[in-house]
Scaffold this active site. Sequence first.
Site, PDB file in Angstrom:
ATOM      1  N   THR A 151       7.995 -19.168 -16.691  1.00  0.00           N
ATOM      2  CA  THR A 151       8.181 -18.117 -17.693  1.00  0.00           C
ATOM      3  C   THR A 151       7.608 -16.800 -17.185  1.00  0.00           C
ATOM      4  O   THR A 151       6.496 -16.761 -16.665  1.00  0.00           O
ATOM      5  CB  THR A 151       7.518 -18.533 -19.022  1.00  0.00           C
ATOM      6  OG1 THR A 151       8.115 -19.772 -19.410  1.00  0.00           O
ATOM      7  CG2 THR A 151       7.724 -17.497 -20.112  1.00  0.00           C
ATOM      8  N   CYS A 211     -10.820  -8.470   0.480  1.00  0.00           N
ATOM      9  CA  CYS A 211     -10.703  -9.922   0.576  1.00  0.00           C
ATOM     10  C   CYS A 211     -11.677 -10.504   1.595  1.00  0.00           C
ATOM     11  O   CYS A 211     -12.085 -11.639   1.478  1.00  0.00           O
ATOM     12  CB  CYS A 211      -9.282 -10.307   0.970  1.00  0.00           C
ATOM     13  SG  CYS A 211      -8.060  -9.268   0.210  1.00  0.00           S
ATOM     14  N   GLN A 224       0.809  -1.220   0.000  1.00  0.00           N
ATOM     15  CA  GLN A 224       0.000   0.000   0.000  1.00  0.00           C
ATOM     16  C   GLN A 224       0.844   1.272   0.000  1.00  0.00           C
ATOM     17  O   GLN A 224       0.307   2.366  -0.178  1.00  0.00           O
ATOM     18  CB  GLN A 224      -0.927   0.012   1.241  1.00  0.00           C
ATOM     19  CG  GLN A 224      -2.004  -1.051   1.218  1.00  0.00           C
ATOM     20  CD  GLN A 224      -3.128  -0.733   0.248  1.00  0.00           C
ATOM     21  OE1 GLN A 224      -3.420   0.417  -0.057  1.00  0.00           O
ATOM     22  NE2 GLN A 224      -3.797  -1.762  -0.238  1.00  0.00           N
TER      23      GLN A 224
HETATM   24  C1  LIG Z   1      -3.556  -6.084  -1.972  1.00  0.00           C
HETATM   25  C2  LIG Z   1      -2.592  -6.421  -0.900  1.00  0.00           C
HETATM   26  C3  LIG Z   1      -1.885  -7.629  -0.922  1.00  0.00           C
HETATM   27  C4  LIG Z   1      -2.118  -8.677  -1.979  1.00  0.00           C
HETATM   28  O1  LIG Z   1      -1.630  -8.305  -3.220  1.00  0.00           O
HETATM   29  P1  LIG Z   1      -2.122  -9.103  -4.539  1.00  0.00           P
HETATM   30  O2  LIG Z   1      -1.217  -8.627  -5.597  1.00  0.00           O
HETATM   31  O3  LIG Z   1      -3.533  -8.688  -4.766  1.00  0.00           O
HETATM   32  O4  LIG Z   1      -1.961 -10.546  -4.260  1.00  0.00           O
HETATM   33  C5  LIG Z   1      -0.979  -7.867   0.079  1.00  0.00           C
HETATM   34  N1  LIG Z   1      -0.763  -6.977   1.055  1.00  0.00           N
HETATM   35  C6  LIG Z   1      -1.415  -5.800   1.112  1.00  0.00           C
HETATM   36  C7  LIG Z   1      -1.136  -4.845   2.222  1.00  0.00           C
HETATM   37  C8  LIG Z   1      -2.366  -5.484   0.141  1.00  0.00           C
HETATM   38  O5  LIG Z   1      -3.025  -4.340   0.212  1.00  0.00           O
END
Ligand SMILES: *Cc1c(COP(=O)(O)O)cnc(C)c1O
Length: 389
Positions: free
Chosen positions: A237, A324, A179
């Site tokens: 890959t 999520c 973030q």
């Molecule tokens: C979105 C997020 C993830 C996961 O990333 P993805 O690329 O969607 O797997 C992990 N950590 C934080 C803090 C996130 O905001």
Amino acid sequence: MKKTYLDHGATTQVNPDVLEVMLPFLGEFYGNPSSIHSFGRETKKALEEAREKVAAGIGAEPREIVFTSGGTESDNIAIRGVARALQKKGNHLITSAVEHHAVLDACLALKKEGYELTVLPVDEYGMVSAKDVEAAITDKTILISIMMANNEVGTVMPVAEIGKLARERGITFHTDAVQAIGLLPLDVNDLSCDLLSLSAHKFYGPKGVGILYVRKGAKLDVFNFGGAQERRMRPGTENVPGIIGMAKAVEVVVADREKRAARISSLRDKLIQGLLKIEDTKLNGHPEQRLPGNVNVSVKYVEGESMILSLDLKGIAASSGSACTSGSLDPSHVLIAMGLDHQLAHGSLRMTLGTDNTEEEIDYVLEVMPEIVARLRSMSSVYTGSKKE
Ligand SMILES: *Cc1c(COP(=O)(O)O)cnc(C)c1O
């Protein structure tokens, strides 16, 4: 109806300049970077240039950059990899109660396998204390994983201080900075981190591609086998168009970070102040140590989900809890760790601002929110009951 996107913590739109540099790699340049003919050499060269760009953006060396499929994979490779590689040295891991599930659940899975796990609490603002980290360290500690900034409430953690503690004691330090990039200053040396996770789709790059920074000398076991790509840490890959786009996205967000962060923070502050004018609302997260784009409020006597649906009808995209966990009825583990009661946790609303949001959009949200809250409250027996007393 005009659409207002305030869910940049969940994902962002691909920047047009990013899309432009990706397109040739979905067309003309399709060679496998592992092939030694000219087709392969072309994409290999582009891949290594992308690695240099990413490294430059975070103060790393190109060979310390491992391309992955995103934040979740980076977190898992880092945590499981260190735990396995250093198991002869110790079996104790330290993390916090407000980590993303990719970190928290990876640590909990290791606990099931027999590792010792300390899950540090946070204060009412969602902040991890460096003193608590220090106190939790034992001579068996092999890994500390604390996020740079929280995805739900935006609290910015004292990671540089934690990194220093870890470094002084020779303990591997991982931070999930998904973030943070493009909004906070981010340099792997200033943070004293050994491992750092990033995900392109959170900073105007494409989905399904990410970065794991692995400091030279850091020990990691691997769990996937196959080719020799990414120094065997992430065989398979490479997602060439994704990686090319991600490198451009790093370049763009790092270049104008300060200006953009300042503009987004002022919109954030306006939105927070306006929302808190609604009766019985509370700001979640730290009032100052906060991501520029994060707004998280609890609206008493209202369900977060109902607010999201009402806002959606007005063309406004927001979220409640994290993307999520919404869909499940469990309240956010972050808000519960901060000590919110279930009612306030269920009434949480997250709005995350990005590069393209405007002041007009914030005015529009502030115009419709009081009506939405009043209507939902008028249907809530808890609310009408509380006002009769
Ligand atoms: C979105 C997020 C993830 C996961 O990333 P993805 O690329 O969607 O797997 C992990 N950590 C934080 C803090 C996130 O905001």
